[in-house]
Design an enzyme around this catalytic site. Structure first.
Site, PDB file in Angstrom:
ATOM      1  N   ARG A 147       0.862  -1.184   0.000  1.00  0.00           N
ATOM      2  CA  ARG A 147       0.000   0.000   0.000  1.00  0.00           C
ATOM      3  C   ARG A 147       0.893   1.226   0.000  1.00  0.00           C
ATOM      4  O   ARG A 147       1.793   1.327   0.838  1.00  0.00           O
ATOM      5  CB  ARG A 147      -0.890  -0.015   1.251  1.00  0.00           C
ATOM      6  CG  ARG A 147      -1.935   1.068   1.275  1.00  0.00           C
ATOM      7  CD  ARG A 147      -2.634   1.140   2.633  1.00  0.00           C
ATOM      8  NE  ARG A 147      -1.930   2.029   3.540  1.00  0.00           N
ATOM      9  CZ  ARG A 147      -2.470   2.553   4.658  1.00  0.00           C
ATOM     10  NH1 ARG A 147      -3.705   2.239   5.002  1.00  0.00           N
ATOM     11  NH2 ARG A 147      -1.776   3.358   5.431  1.00  0.00           N
ATOM     12  N   TYR A 159      -2.989  11.426   5.848  1.00  0.00           N
ATOM     13  CA  TYR A 159      -3.259  10.091   6.383  1.00  0.00           C
ATOM     14  C   TYR A 159      -2.209   9.113   5.865  1.00  0.00           C
ATOM     15  O   TYR A 159      -1.859   9.121   4.693  1.00  0.00           O
ATOM     16  CB  TYR A 159      -4.664   9.600   5.984  1.00  0.00           C
ATOM     17  CG  TYR A 159      -4.790   8.139   6.261  1.00  0.00           C
ATOM     18  CD1 TYR A 159      -5.056   7.690   7.548  1.00  0.00           C
ATOM     19  CD2 TYR A 159      -4.535   7.188   5.268  1.00  0.00           C
ATOM     20  CE1 TYR A 159      -5.079   6.339   7.834  1.00  0.00           C
ATOM     21  CE2 TYR A 159      -4.557   5.842   5.547  1.00  0.00           C
ATOM     22  CZ  TYR A 159      -4.835   5.420   6.834  1.00  0.00           C
ATOM     23  OH  TYR A 159      -4.830   4.095   7.111  1.00  0.00           O
ATOM     24  N   ASP A 210      -5.114   3.709   0.120  1.00  0.00           N
ATOM     25  CA  ASP A 210      -6.227   3.945   1.048  1.00  0.00           C
ATOM     26  C   ASP A 210      -6.660   5.406   0.969  1.00  0.00           C
ATOM     27  O   ASP A 210      -5.888   6.308   1.307  1.00  0.00           O
ATOM     28  CB  ASP A 210      -5.773   3.602   2.479  1.00  0.00           C
ATOM     29  CG  ASP A 210      -6.934   3.566   3.463  1.00  0.00           C
ATOM     30  OD1 ASP A 210      -8.061   3.954   3.082  1.00  0.00           O
ATOM     31  OD2 ASP A 210      -6.702   3.143   4.612  1.00  0.00           O
ATOM     32  N   HIS A 212      -9.253   6.476   2.666  1.00  0.00           N
ATOM     33  CA  HIS A 212      -9.685   6.706   4.046  1.00  0.00           C
ATOM     34  C   HIS A 212     -10.963   7.541   4.135  1.00  0.00           C
ATOM     35  O   HIS A 212     -11.062   8.466   4.960  1.00  0.00           O
ATOM     36  CB  HIS A 212      -8.548   7.329   4.877  1.00  0.00           C
ATOM     37  CG  HIS A 212      -8.416   6.710   6.233  1.00  0.00           C
ATOM     38  ND1 HIS A 212      -8.771   7.357   7.378  1.00  0.00           N
ATOM     39  CD2 HIS A 212      -7.993   5.485   6.604  1.00  0.00           C
ATOM     40  CE1 HIS A 212      -8.563   6.555   8.413  1.00  0.00           C
ATOM     41  NE2 HIS A 212      -8.100   5.406   7.974  1.00  0.00           N
ATOM     42  N   GLU A 236      -9.023   1.779  -1.590  1.00  0.00           N
ATOM     43  CA  GLU A 236      -9.701   1.441  -0.324  1.00  0.00           C
ATOM     44  C   GLU A 236     -10.523   2.610   0.199  1.00  0.00           C
ATOM     45  O   GLU A 236     -10.076   3.761   0.157  1.00  0.00           O
ATOM     46  CB  GLU A 236      -8.620   1.058   0.688  1.00  0.00           C
ATOM     47  CG  GLU A 236      -9.125   0.736   2.070  1.00  0.00           C
ATOM     48  CD  GLU A 236      -7.966   0.345   2.989  1.00  0.00           C
ATOM     49  OE1 GLU A 236      -6.904  -0.071   2.469  1.00  0.00           O
ATOM     50  OE2 GLU A 236      -8.109   0.484   4.209  1.00  0.00           O
ATOM     51  N   GLU A 262     -13.809  -1.609   6.771  1.00  0.00           N
ATOM     52  CA  GLU A 262     -13.053  -1.787   8.018  1.00  0.00           C
ATOM     53  C   GLU A 262     -13.795  -1.228   9.227  1.00  0.00           C
ATOM     54  O   GLU A 262     -13.519  -1.629  10.353  1.00  0.00           O
ATOM     55  CB  GLU A 262     -11.641  -1.195   7.900  1.00  0.00           C
ATOM     56  CG  GLU A 262     -11.589   0.315   7.802  1.00  0.00           C
ATOM     57  CD  GLU A 262     -10.161   0.831   7.601  1.00  0.00           C
ATOM     58  OE1 GLU A 262      -9.437   0.270   6.771  1.00  0.00           O
ATOM     59  OE2 GLU A 262      -9.781   1.792   8.278  1.00  0.00           O
ATOM     60  N   ARG A 283     -13.592  -5.528   3.745  1.00  0.00           N
ATOM     61  CA  ARG A 283     -12.524  -5.217   4.711  1.00  0.00           C
ATOM     62  C   ARG A 283     -12.931  -5.462   6.157  1.00  0.00           C
ATOM     63  O   ARG A 283     -12.206  -5.102   7.079  1.00  0.00           O
ATOM     64  CB  ARG A 283     -12.148  -3.738   4.556  1.00  0.00           C
ATOM     65  CG  ARG A 283     -11.563  -3.383   3.216  1.00  0.00           C
ATOM     66  CD  ARG A 283     -10.060  -3.387   3.234  1.00  0.00           C
ATOM     67  NE  ARG A 283      -9.524  -2.492   4.225  1.00  0.00           N
ATOM     68  CZ  ARG A 283      -8.378  -2.711   4.878  1.00  0.00           C
ATOM     69  NH1 ARG A 283      -7.690  -3.802   4.648  1.00  0.00           N
ATOM     70  NH2 ARG A 283      -7.928  -1.846   5.762  1.00  0.00           N
ATOM     71  N   GLU A 339      -4.261  -7.355   5.274  1.00  0.00           N
ATOM     72  CA  GLU A 339      -3.387  -6.227   5.634  1.00  0.00           C
ATOM     73  C   GLU A 339      -2.410  -6.671   6.721  1.00  0.00           C
ATOM     74  O   GLU A 339      -2.790  -7.355   7.668  1.00  0.00           O
ATOM     75  CB  GLU A 339      -4.242  -5.062   6.134  1.00  0.00           C
ATOM     76  CG  GLU A 339      -3.442  -3.796   6.421  1.00  0.00           C
ATOM     77  CD  GLU A 339      -4.353  -2.629   6.823  1.00  0.00           C
ATOM     78  OE1 GLU A 339      -5.508  -2.870   7.209  1.00  0.00           O
ATOM     79  OE2 GLU A 339      -3.886  -1.474   6.735  1.00  0.00           O
ATOM     80  N   TRP A 402     -11.378  11.731   8.865  1.00  0.00           N
ATOM     81  CA  TRP A 402      -9.920  11.615   9.053  1.00  0.00           C
ATOM     82  C   TRP A 402      -9.339  10.552   8.135  1.00  0.00           C
ATOM     83  O   TRP A 402      -9.746   9.556   7.887  1.00  0.00           O
ATOM     84  CB  TRP A 402      -9.591  11.245  10.517  1.00  0.00           C
ATOM     85  CG  TRP A 402      -8.191  10.782  10.613  1.00  0.00           C
ATOM     86  CD1 TRP A 402      -7.055  11.498  10.385  1.00  0.00           C
ATOM     87  CD2 TRP A 402      -7.744   9.442  10.889  1.00  0.00           C
ATOM     88  NE1 TRP A 402      -5.942  10.717  10.505  1.00  0.00           N
ATOM     89  CE2 TRP A 402      -6.338   9.453  10.819  1.00  0.00           C
ATOM     90  CE3 TRP A 402      -8.427   8.252  11.192  1.00  0.00           C
ATOM     91  CZ2 TRP A 402      -5.592   8.299  11.031  1.00  0.00           C
ATOM     92  CZ3 TRP A 402      -7.672   7.123  11.410  1.00  0.00           C
ATOM     93  CH2 TRP A 402      -6.271   7.139  11.329  1.00  0.00           C
TER      94      TRP A 402
HETATM   95 MG   LIG Z   1      -7.981   1.654   5.806  1.00  0.00          MG
END
Ligand SMILES: [Mg+2]
Length: 402
Positions: A147, A159, A210, A212, A236, A262, A283, A339, A402
């Site tokens: 990643r 991030y 990602d 995010h 992601e 996630e 995820r 991950e 975030w």
């Molecule tokens: Mg993530």
């Protein structure tokens, strides 16, 4: 066999972990992770005050029945606190059962479907040159999937990028830190990052990124489209997922594969995304999604739609969850990738484990159960310290993801 007792071990060996230990009258015990980053003590209290009293005297082999008892029996369903608590019990019971049969847990989940669990590492840098260098370093360590995240010019803190050259660790002790964000600058920058990484590292490496949850659906669609020439393994969390329809918008515009989930705590968070085939990778994690019992059902449903797993594996999931995810990933047919954000040496010392990394793959080991333990004496030396994930604002001060 009966459950004799259970208790929580809350510790902070470099970061906070909540671990449930369930003991039986035959001397076998099981471990479950109950860590909910930034809200740890809520889950510990839920378990101690409301769940453990209901477990005493039960048959630990009745994993499904106990799961249903805690899910339906509470009347109040879902939510990250409830589902993390149920997950901790569920994983500890699977650990007990596999130990009782003297077999690695994956054998109770169907047996191995592959020789190892493909994992991806985190590479990052403050700029493109550093990020490319970091990707290459992970390739040199043997990773087949990486990643890539980078600092964005004109954005003070991005991030996925560490501060002060340390390994990236988002949770910080004390109150939440705040950083500023610009989607416009990010969108203009990311294709340049992947152009550089792909041309430096070649065609064979799996590359991931990602977002995010930071973009709107149409912004995410633009990013996915512009990243197509660099054929990512996935993009992601392109946008927040409370509204599944947002992913339809992204899907209509790009062939870049999409991963999300996630922060999901129930299969129902993912149901529409899977059945509409708006995502490619799920995820959800064992610790926040209700345990192995719940995730097995979600993964089997996803398999029908050719959606594969790509479980979250940040350091806020303890080695207990990592071990559970590895047994799970070794066993199910529609595993995609896992991950892998390695824990610190101190965390590994508190949680001795059998899983090992070799040439891009993790393997859970051949010992009975999960193959992970906790050194309670050492854990006691590192008491809980309040910590939070950061908070982000747009440049004008508006609170954002975030
Ligand atoms: Mg993530």
């Amino acid at each position: 066999m009966k459950i004799k007792g259970a208790y929580l071990i809350v510790c902070s060996p470099d970061r906070n972990f909540v671990t449930l230990k369930i003991e039986t009258d035959e001397g076998i015990y099981g471990l479950g992770d109950a860590t909910l980053n930034g809200r740890e003590l809520a889950v510990a209290s839920y378990l101690t005050e409301h769940v453990i009293p209901c477990l005493i005297g039960r048959d630990p082999f009745q994993v499904e029945d106990i799961w249903q008892y805690l899910y339906r029996g509470a009347y109040w369903r879902r939510g990250p606190v409830t589902m993390s608590a149920i997950a901790a019990v569920d994983v500890a019971l699977w650990d007990i059962k596999a130990k009782a049969f003297n077999t690695p847990l994956y054998n109770l989940l169907g047996g191995k479907s592959r020789e190892g669990v493909l994992v991806y590492a985190h590479a990052n840098g403050t700029d493109i040159a550093e990020a490319v260098d970091s990707v290459q370093k992970h390739v040199d360590l043997g990773y087949l999937a990486v990643r890539a995240q980078s600092g964005v010019p004109g954005v003070a803190s991005s991030y996925g990028v560490p501060k002060g050259g340390k390994p990236y660790e988002p949770a910080e002790r004390g109150l939440p830190s705040e950083s500023l964000w610009s989607s416009e600058r990010y969108l203009n920058f990311v294709p340049k990052l992947f152009q550089a990484v792909r041309s430096a590292c070649g065609e064979d490496l799996h590359l991931l990124h990602d977002v995010h949850h930071r973009l709107t659906p149409i912004e995410a669609a633009r990013l996915g489209k512009e990243l197509e020439p660099f054929h990512l393994f996935w993009m992601e969390d392109p946008t927040p997922a409370e509204n599944s329809d947002a992913f339809r918008v992204i899907r209509e515009h790009t062939t870049t594969p999409i991963a999300t989930g996630e922060v999901f705590n129930s299969f129902w968070d993912a149901h529409d995304l899977i059945r509409n085939q708006w995502i490619d990778y799920l995820r959800m994690t064992i610790v926040h999604g209700g345990g192995i019992t719940a995730l097995k059902k979600a993964a089997d449903f996803a398999a029908i739609y050719q959606v594969r797993t790509g479980f979250h594996g940040a350091t806020d999931l303890s080695p207990v969850t990592m071990a559970a995810a590895l047994h799970f990933g070794l066993a199910i047919h529609n595993f995609g990738i896992q991950e892998h954000m390695p824990h610190t040496a101190l965390t590994d010392e508190v949680f001795p484990h059998q899983y090992t990394f070799n040439a891009g793959y993790l393997h859970p080991g051949e010992g009975p159960g999960l193959g992970v333990d906790i050194d309670e004496k050492l854990a006691a030396k590192y008491p809980y310290q309040r910590a939070y994930l950061p908070v982000a604002r747009k440049i004008d001060g508006t609170l954002t993801e975030w």
